[in-house]
Scaffold this active site. Structure first.
Site, short mmCIF file in Angstrom:
data_model
loop_
_atom_site.label_atom_id
_atom_site.label_comp_id
_atom_site.label_asym_id
_atom_site.label_seq_id
_atom_site.Cartn_x
_atom_site.Cartn_y
_atom_site.Cartn_z
N ARG A 93 69.37 -14.83 23.25
CA ARG A 93 69.84 -14.33 21.96
C ARG A 93 71.33 -14.58 21.74
NH1 ARG A 93 67.24 -8.46 22.90
NH2 ARG A 93 67.39 -9.17 25.06
N ARG A 124 107.49 -21.32 27.70
CA ARG A 124 106.43 -21.86 28.56
C ARG A 124 106.65 -21.44 30.02
NH1 ARG A 124 106.61 -27.90 27.12
NH2 ARG A 124 105.19 -27.96 28.90
C1 UD1 Z 1 66.26 -3.79 28.75
C2 UD1 Z 1 65.18 -2.72 28.92
C3 UD1 Z 1 65.18 -1.81 27.68
C4 UD1 Z 1 66.55 -1.19 27.51
C5 UD1 Z 1 67.64 -2.28 27.47
C6 UD1 Z 1 69.00 -1.64 27.56
C7 UD1 Z 1 63.39 -3.76 30.25
C8 UD1 Z 1 62.04 -4.34 30.22
N1 UD1 Z 1 63.90 -3.37 29.07
O1 UD1 Z 1 65.91 -4.57 27.63
O2 UD1 Z 1 64.22 -0.79 27.83
O3 UD1 Z 1 66.61 -0.43 26.34
O4 UD1 Z 1 67.53 -3.15 28.60
O5 UD1 Z 1 69.99 -2.59 27.43
O6 UD1 Z 1 63.96 -3.65 31.31
N2 UD1 Z 1 67.36 -9.95 33.76
C9 UD1 Z 1 67.22 -10.62 34.94
N3 UD1 Z 1 66.04 -11.26 35.21
C10 UD1 Z 1 65.00 -11.25 34.36
C11 UD1 Z 1 65.15 -10.54 33.14
C12 UD1 Z 1 66.33 -9.90 32.86
O7 UD1 Z 1 68.14 -10.67 35.76
O8 UD1 Z 1 63.95 -11.84 34.69
C13 UD1 Z 1 68.64 -9.27 33.47
C14 UD1 Z 1 69.33 -9.86 32.27
O9 UD1 Z 1 70.21 -10.91 32.67
C15 UD1 Z 1 70.09 -8.66 31.71
C16 UD1 Z 1 69.27 -7.46 32.16
O10 UD1 Z 1 68.40 -7.92 33.17
O11 UD1 Z 1 71.40 -8.58 32.26
C17 UD1 Z 1 68.46 -6.86 31.03
O12 UD1 Z 1 67.63 -7.86 30.46
P1 UD1 Z 1 67.48 -8.05 28.91
O13 UD1 Z 1 66.57 -9.20 28.68
O14 UD1 Z 1 68.79 -8.04 28.25
O15 UD1 Z 1 66.67 -6.70 28.57
P2 UD1 Z 1 66.62 -5.95 27.19
O16 UD1 Z 1 65.68 -6.67 26.29
O17 UD1 Z 1 67.97 -5.67 26.69
CA CA Z 2 70.04 -6.26 27.33
#
Ligand code: UD1
Ligand code: CA
Length: 464
Positions: free
Chosen positions: A19, A334
């Protein structure tokens, strides 16, 4: 940190951040000058985590370069299959005691928040605590489902019904549990959902189904402020700049318009200094008291004394300025420049790797590079040091105390002006000028009385 608060942390930072629509891995996007992941890892380490494990994937090597010097340890998640799979990649079976799990995309969370969350967790008998908060616009956050007031499960916005989406209490993405509980339920999380991902949030319903106590800890709205797109990134920077401006104003710094002033965390400013709008101050910059920083100055890694005036549009990187000096408008200092006390550096003056002695002036349109300027020197309008030679090397100019360089002069380095030397306007100086001497190197003025202009073809050879 008291013994009883000892904990380990797992920070999830493997995702690409689709995103964000940017080529940079999400957690490396800067928030008020520092990568998001730098912020969260440094706060975590500062709060006394005995181990800080970071799950990396997309851009792993780049993330590693930022977090390892802070004391973080990286674990690679091979395929991004969801937050539960990410937690599993951190090898939680080698942990003991309380474990705090958080996404790496929460740049506003501080050491204080971590300390509060852990102490709240310690107070409960709960197996698992989820940090929640109420949001007016809960957007894409996971919704908190309660039964009889008790936390029951978390439903991702993507999987939620219209009714569930109305819930304003959200999952901030911060959890605490014992390593035992984590290792018992993590392997049981499946991927039967809209995205076929392993959601860490499912640990809540698994715990509940097995009769474990699960509780919610209320966090401030800033704790939930995650970054998923560029707009939220800008918002996070704004919040951190505001936080810094508030701190400085509490310490007596006069900030005319904090919403339009950008001061990064490591900057120190003494009380009584006035900062105008549009100023950006970065790095380990120190500014003394009673200074005035006019609009649109950019300052990085600078050491500025007391009662210094930086006039509008001045650009300073890695330079020192001593007390009572005035710089700009539109001056450029600088790296490795040192300006002494009571100096004047005027408009459109550039200094590079130059020591500029107390009481000296370069008031207009000048360049000093690789120069050592003594005290009370006057460096005239339009004058320059010619420091870069045909052999592509830089050479030094030394101007001793009390010297006077007229306007539009070139001092062709290496060259030295002795104490009290004078250089007449329009001179190109190639030889050292002894102390007290006057050097002039311009052609004599020719005068032709009652001169009648002629066409070029009528000019004799001599006249050409
Ligand atoms: C997640 C939560 C949501 C919460 C929100 C808060 C889940 C399923 N959902 O959603 O309930 O409200 O955070 O911010 O957990 N990441 C990994 N590996 C993966 C997937 C994600 O390392 O396979 C990491 C991402 O880099 C990120 C974090 O986990 O830093 C959260 O992932 P993201 O995809 O942003 O989750 P949200 O959709 O925000
Ligand atoms: Ca997030």
């Amino acid at each position: 940190m008291p013994e009883s608060l000892e904990f380990s942390a797992i920070i999830l930072a493997a995702g690409k951040g689709t995103r964000m629509r940017s080529p940079l891995p999400k957690v490396l996007h800067p928030v008020a000058g520092h990568p998001m992941i730098y912020r969260i890892v440094s706060e975590m380490v500062a709060s006394g985590a005995k181990e800080t494990r970071i799950v990396v994937g997309v851009g792993a090597e780049l993330v590693q370069r930022v977090v390892e010097p802070l004391g973080g340890v990286c674990f690679v998640q091979k395929k991004q299959e969801g937050t539960a799979d990410a937690v599993a990649s951190a090898e939680p079976d080698t942990l003991t005691g309380p474990v705090l799990v958080i996404g790496g995309d929460h740049p506003l969370v501080t050491k204080k928040d971590f300390e509060y969350i852990l102490s709240e967790f310690k107070k409960t008998e709960a197996a698992l605590a989820v940090v929640t908060c109420e949001l007016e616009n809960p957007g894409s956050y996971g919704r908190i489902i309660r039964h009889h007031g008790q936390l029951y499960s978390i439903v991702e916005a993507k999987d939620a019904s219209a009714e569930t989406l109305k819930i304003k209490e959200v999952n901030t993405g911060i959890y605490v549990m014992t390593a035992e509980v984590l290792n018992e339920y993590l392997p049981k999380i499946g991927n039967k959902n809209e995205q076929n991902e392993y959601y860490f949030t499912d640990i809540v319903s698994l715990c509940k189904e097995n009769g474990e106590i699960v509780t919610a800890i209320k966090g401030g709205a800033h704790v939930s402020e995650g970054v998923n797109d560029q707009k939220q990134l800008a918002q996070a920077s704004t919040s951190i700049f505001q936080r810094k401006a508030d701190q400085l104003m509490d310490d007596g710094v006069i900030i005319i318009d904090p919403k339009n002033t950008y001061i990064e965390d490591d900057v120190v400013v003494a009380s009584g200094t006035v900062i105008y709008p549009g100023v950006y101050i970065r790095g380990k910059t120190k500014i003394g008291s009673h200074c005035v920083i006019e609009p649109n100055c950019f300052i990085e890694k600078a050491e500025i004394g007391q009662s210094v005036v930086l006039k509008a549009g001045t650009y300073i990187v890695d330079a020192k300025i001593d007390n009572n000096s005035s710089i700009g408008p539109y001056a450029h200092l600088r790296p490795q420049t040192e300006v002494g006390k009571d100096c004047k550096i005027g408009n459109f003056v550039e200094l590079k790797k130059t020591k500029f002695g107390d009481g000296s002036k370069a008031s207009h349109l000048a360049y000093l590079g690789d120069a050592e300027v003594g005290k009370n020197v006057n460096f005239g309008c339009g004058s320059i040091t010619v420091n870069y030679a045909l052999d592509k090397k830089k050479y030094k100019t030394i101007i001793d105390d009390e010297s006077f360089v007229g306007s539009d002069c070139q001092l062709i380095a290496p060259v030295r002006l002795g104490k009290g030397a004078m250089v007449g306007a329009g001179s190109a100086i190639t030889k050292d000028v002894p102390a007290g001497a006057l050097a002039v190197s311009r052609s004599k003025q020719i005068m032709k009385e009652n001169y009648q202009p002629k066409a070029p073809s009528q000019l004799s050879k001599n006249e050409e």
